[in-house]
Scaffold this motif. Structure first.
Motif, PDB file in Angstrom:
ATOM      1  N   SER A 350      -2.722   8.879  -6.234  1.00 23.36           N
ATOM      2  CA  SER A 350      -3.746   8.056  -7.156  1.00 23.36           C
ATOM      3  C   SER A 350      -3.415   7.073  -7.357  1.00 23.36           C
ATOM      4  O   SER A 350      -1.689   6.523  -7.911  1.00 23.36           O
ATOM      5  CB  SER A 350      -4.198   8.360  -8.030  1.00 23.36           C
ATOM      6  N   ASN A 370      -8.252  12.146   1.554  1.00 25.06           N
ATOM      7  CA  ASN A 370      -9.421  12.055   0.961  1.00 25.06           C
ATOM      8  C   ASN A 370      -9.546  10.626  -0.064  1.00 25.06           C
ATOM      9  O   ASN A 370      -8.324  10.584  -0.419  1.00 25.06           O
ATOM     10  CB  ASN A 370     -10.763  12.586  -0.534  1.00 25.06           C
ATOM     11  N   LEU A 372     -10.892   7.768  -3.159  1.00 25.34           N
ATOM     12  CA  LEU A 372     -12.259   7.513  -4.252  1.00 25.34           C
ATOM     13  C   LEU A 372     -11.569   5.872  -4.321  1.00 25.34           C
ATOM     14  O   LEU A 372     -10.220   6.191  -4.942  1.00 25.34           O
ATOM     15  CB  LEU A 372     -12.905   8.296  -5.254  1.00 25.34           C
ATOM     16  N   LEU A 393     -15.910   6.501  -1.384  1.00 23.59           N
ATOM     17  CA  LEU A 393     -15.583   7.209  -1.082  1.00 23.59           C
ATOM     18  C   LEU A 393     -14.949   7.860   0.482  1.00 23.59           C
ATOM     19  O   LEU A 393     -16.139   7.992   1.425  1.00 23.59           O
ATOM     20  CB  LEU A 393     -16.715   8.630  -1.845  1.00 23.59           C
ATOM     21  N   ILE A 481     -16.089   9.212 -13.774  1.00 28.34           N
ATOM     22  CA  ILE A 481     -15.966  10.206 -12.677  1.00 28.34           C
ATOM     23  C   ILE A 481     -14.929  10.899 -12.362  1.00 28.34           C
ATOM     24  O   ILE A 481     -13.732  11.109 -13.236  1.00 28.34           O
ATOM     25  CB  ILE A 481     -15.566   9.516 -11.671  1.00 28.34           C
ATOM     26  N   TRP A 483     -12.367  13.783 -10.639  1.00 30.19           N
ATOM     27  CA  TRP A 483     -12.118  14.177  -9.467  1.00 30.19           C
ATOM     28  C   TRP A 483     -11.648  15.573  -9.778  1.00 30.19           C
ATOM     29  O   TRP A 483     -10.265  16.176 -10.242  1.00 30.19           O
ATOM     30  CB  TRP A 483     -10.664  13.069  -8.469  1.00 30.19           C
ATOM     31  N   LYS A 485      -9.517  17.897  -7.721  1.00 31.54           N
ATOM     32  CA  LYS A 485      -8.568  18.001  -6.143  1.00 31.54           C
ATOM     33  C   LYS A 485      -8.280  19.213  -5.437  1.00 31.54           C
ATOM     34  O   LYS A 485      -8.693  20.680  -6.983  1.00 31.54           O
ATOM     35  CB  LYS A 485      -7.124  17.527  -7.275  1.00 31.54           C
ATOM     36  N   TYR A 489     -15.787  15.466  -5.983  1.00 31.90           N
ATOM     37  CA  TYR A 489     -16.168  14.533  -7.147  1.00 31.90           C
ATOM     38  C   TYR A 489     -17.742  14.446  -7.984  1.00 31.90           C
ATOM     39  O   TYR A 489     -18.591  15.296  -7.205  1.00 31.90           O
ATOM     40  CB  TYR A 489     -16.094  13.257  -6.232  1.00 31.90           C
ATOM     41  N   ILE A 491     -19.807  12.412 -10.708  1.00 22.55           N
ATOM     42  CA  ILE A 491     -20.177  11.296 -11.128  1.00 22.55           C
ATOM     43  C   ILE A 491     -21.520  11.274 -11.735  1.00 22.55           C
ATOM     44  O   ILE A 491     -22.388  11.734 -11.162  1.00 22.55           O
ATOM     45  CB  ILE A 491     -20.432  10.435  -9.365  1.00 22.55           C
ATOM     46  N   ASN A 583     -19.066  16.837  -2.209  1.00 24.12           N
ATOM     47  CA  ASN A 583     -17.692  17.943  -1.934  1.00 24.12           C
ATOM     48  C   ASN A 583     -17.770  17.307  -0.413  1.00 24.12           C
ATOM     49  O   ASN A 583     -19.013  17.581  -0.147  1.00 24.12           O
ATOM     50  CB  ASN A 583     -18.157  19.209  -2.377  1.00 24.12           C
TER      51      ASN A 583
END
Length: 673
Positions: A350, A370, A372, A393, A481, A483, A485, A489, A491, A583
């Motif tokens: 990230s 993945n 975002l 995303l 947001i 995340w 892992k 996610y 929001i 998801n």
């Protein structure tokens, strides 16, 4: 340097080291690209022009065919961008390379024919800023001419008269770039593209010491002004970030090749900008269509940085072998050096680019990862879009939530539609956008963002931002947001409003997939991926209506295709909250997570908190169970700690993994304080 020495000087600096070996290398490793170059060269021989290369700033999809005399100022379909793209002369590079790779004199002959015709007939005139001699094209053309001319010097058509004509035009290019620079260009991509062209010209042309010094100074000052500390070019467009990056890299490479000492800031800028490309590269190697950008493949840009910096980490994000374009740029020696460079996996996944306000949650570097992207930064001038708090995303390497792209620069409804807020995954209030277009390049009103916390932990990551686009109407929009892992996610949108208002939330889906709506759940099916979006049953204080609509997205300039947008309309008086849980995973083996909104208990005051202040979400997928504490407003005073069953924690956002332990106290991981 004598005037007669300029051809030798130009060839030494800009000519490829071994065209025969480069040709063999490209034919072996990049046959499709070789075919593309020959196709472009054949078209140019017949006065047919198509702009379909990865970094053509304004692509076209149909040939423009001149049956007789070429009109270098043609504007088909009312789009002046064709005129400007046409006068950057990318086709000359293809003709020169085609002659080197085939020894067919026709390619060199048509190179000379086209360039001679342009020099004779494309005069600046009174409206130079709107035609072939616009300063941006003048700067870009300088690189194209200087790199392509050495490729055809051995042909019969390149006689002394032609070369004298080219020399005179190059001096005219240099003069125009030297004399038409204004202070505002230090902040614009134009300033870098023009100054790079001026510098390259001044490396080869005689009596250019003052021009060279001035060009390097302009580049250095532009680097310190328009490239942010985190490495992103300020205009909030990956497309123009890379145009600027290419110019700094090209100036550094040819400057050092010419034996001049380049400022250390230029090298530092090249490195910072190359690493930005690595950080925001999507799993399919392309850039996000943010602002005025195409979804271009970034590997050649990253590979170029790896060559010039000798950086194995950058190579890990580039091509395994040096690509076609860079083979001709860096020569056969560059191909050999790149093959010997050991790729090193980055020590990060990230990334935060806080100066520009761009944040990235990445699960891995593989193609099925993945990623975002969250936007909370300044608009970025004319190339920036109304995308405050927008989310992209990618799940398993495929687009789920997308930016609609740019499509066109022609002033009108379509330009505004792709550029304004409703083309992004954002929230609108009272039926209007928070930054509306006045013209193709100017907004009627701008929207101030409020950057907040970014944090990546072991179990999850967090980012938050707000904007004041509706502040005068008594509305503040805030987005958090979380995340979890690697594939969940959350929001959370909080809207603080005074009195009744109407709201619209948008989710734009990738056009390669299908979208179905069932109650509060959206099911997306891609090629090899599927995903679910669910509304958590939280307090909202609103009535909502959800519908799917046909929409469009654009991967490249002048291209658009269908996709689907989910539009959620709501009416609320006062505070309004919407929490969406996403998801996704491999098609056929992914189910929607189960979500439960839970009350949080104050251990000190021995009471449950109102959900408008704080709440918990329990999220289960059959194998894993998480509990997420979300504190919406400050409640932990004077002394307190919050609890739900065996989860005990303190902080604004606390994530608990209850998969293994459901009775003994667990303290969780604070993602926001």
């Amino acid at each position: 340097m004598e005037k007669t020495d300029w051809l030798q000087r130009m060839t030494e600096i800009f000519g490829p080291d071994d065209p025969v070996k480069i040709t063999e290398y490209c034919r072996k490793n990049w046959p499709e690209y070789v075919e593309h170059v020959f196709r472009t060269a054949e078209d140019a021989c017949g006065n047919k022009f198509l702009f379909d290369y990865e970094w053509d700033m304004e692509r076209t999809w149909e040939h423009e065919h001149f049956q007789g005399e070429i009109d270098w100022s043609r504007i088909p379909s009312g789009d002046r961008e064709f005129l400007w793209q046409f006068n950057r002369h990318r086709f000359l590079m293809c003709l020169g390379q085609a002659w080197q790779m085939s020894s067919d004199e026709k390619y060199a002959w048509h190179y000379v024919r086209l360039l001679r015709d342009w020099i004779d007939r494309a005069e600046p005139g009174e409206n130079a800023g709107l035609g072939p001699w616009r300063t941006l094209e003048t700067g870009i053309r300088a690189e194209i001419w200087l790199r392509s001319l050495p490729l055809i010097l051995g042909c019969r058509a390149a006689d002394a008269g032609f070369l004298e004509k080219v020399y005179g035009s190059l001096k005219k290019h240099q003069k125009r770039l030297m004399e038409n620079f204004q202070p505002h260009k230090y902040i614009s991509n134009w300033g870098v593209l023009e100054s790079c062209g001026l510098m390259l010209l001044s490396l080869a042309l005689p009596d250019s010491e003052s021009c060279l010094k001035e060009a390097v100074r302009r580049l250095k000052d532009a680097a310190s002004i328009q490239v942010l500390e985190d490495g992103m070019q300020w205009e909030q467009s990956p497309m123009y970030h890379n145009e600027v990056y290419h110019c700094f890299l090209t100036a550094l490479y040819y400057g050092e090749r010419a034996g001049i000492e380049m400022p250390g800031l230029i090298r530092e800028t090249v490195k910072k900008m190359a690493y930005v490309d690595l950080k925001w590269k999507r799993p399919d190697h392309t850039q996000f269509a943010q602002g005025d950008s195409d979804a271009s493949d970034l590997r050649d840009q990253i590979s170029a940085g790896a060559v010039i910096l000798g950086d194995g980490t950058l190579k890990s994000g580039g091509y395994e072998l040096l690509d076609y374009e860079n083979a001709w740029l860096f020569g056969y020696r560059g191909c050999e050096e790149y093959s010997k460079l050991t790729a090193r996996r980055p020590d990060f996944l990230s990334a935060s680019l806080p100066f520009g306000g761009n944040y990235y949650f990445r699960s891995g570097w593989e193609g099925k990862a993945n990623l975002l992207h969250f936007r909370c930064g300044e608009t970025g001038g004319g190339h920036g879009h109304a995308d405050k708090l927008h989310v992209d995303l990618v799940i398993c390497g495929e687009d789920l939530l997308v930016d609609s792209g740019r499509y066109t620069y022609v002033d009108g409804p379509e330009r505004s539609r792709f550029k304004e807020a409703a083309a992004h995954n954002v929230i609108l209030a009272d039926g209007r956008g928070f930054a509306e277009c006045e013209t193709s390049w100017i907004y009627k009103n701008l929207c101030t963002c409020i950057k907040q916390q970014y944090y990546e932990g072991r179990l999850g990551a967090f980012v938050e931002g707000s904007h004041l686009g509706y502040w005068e109407d008594g509305i503040l929009i805030n987005r958090k947001i979380i995340w979890i892992k690697p594939d969940i996610y959350v929001i959370a949108d909080d809207i603080f409003g005074r009195g009744p208002h109407s709201y619209e939330s948008f989710w734009h889906f990738g056009g390669q997939g299908s979208v179905k709506l069932s109650g509060d759940m959206i099911h997306f099916m891609g090629d090899e991926m599927e995903a679910y979006l669910q509304s958590a049953k939280s307090i909202s204080g609103a009535t909502e209506e959800t519908e799917l609509q046909a929409s469009e997205e654009s991967y490249y300039y002048n291209e658009k295709h269908g996709n689907t947008v989910c539009r959620i309309r709501a009416k609320a008086g006062g505070f309004y909250r919407r929490i969406t849980v996403v998801n996704g995973g491999r098609k056929g083996s992914t189910e929607p997570v189960r979500i439960e909104s839970l009350p949080l208990y104050s251990a000190v005051h021995e009471c449950c908190l109102d959900k408008s202040l704080a709440e918990a979400l329990r999220i289960e997928d059959g194998k894993r169970e998480y509990v997420l504490f979300i504190i919406h407003r400050e409640v932990l005073t004077p002394t307190d700690i919050l609890q739900w069953e065996n989860c005990l924690g303190y902080g604004k956002i606390v994530l608990f993994d209850r998969t293994e332990e459901k009775s003994e106290v667990i303290t969780g991981e604070a993602l926001a304080w």
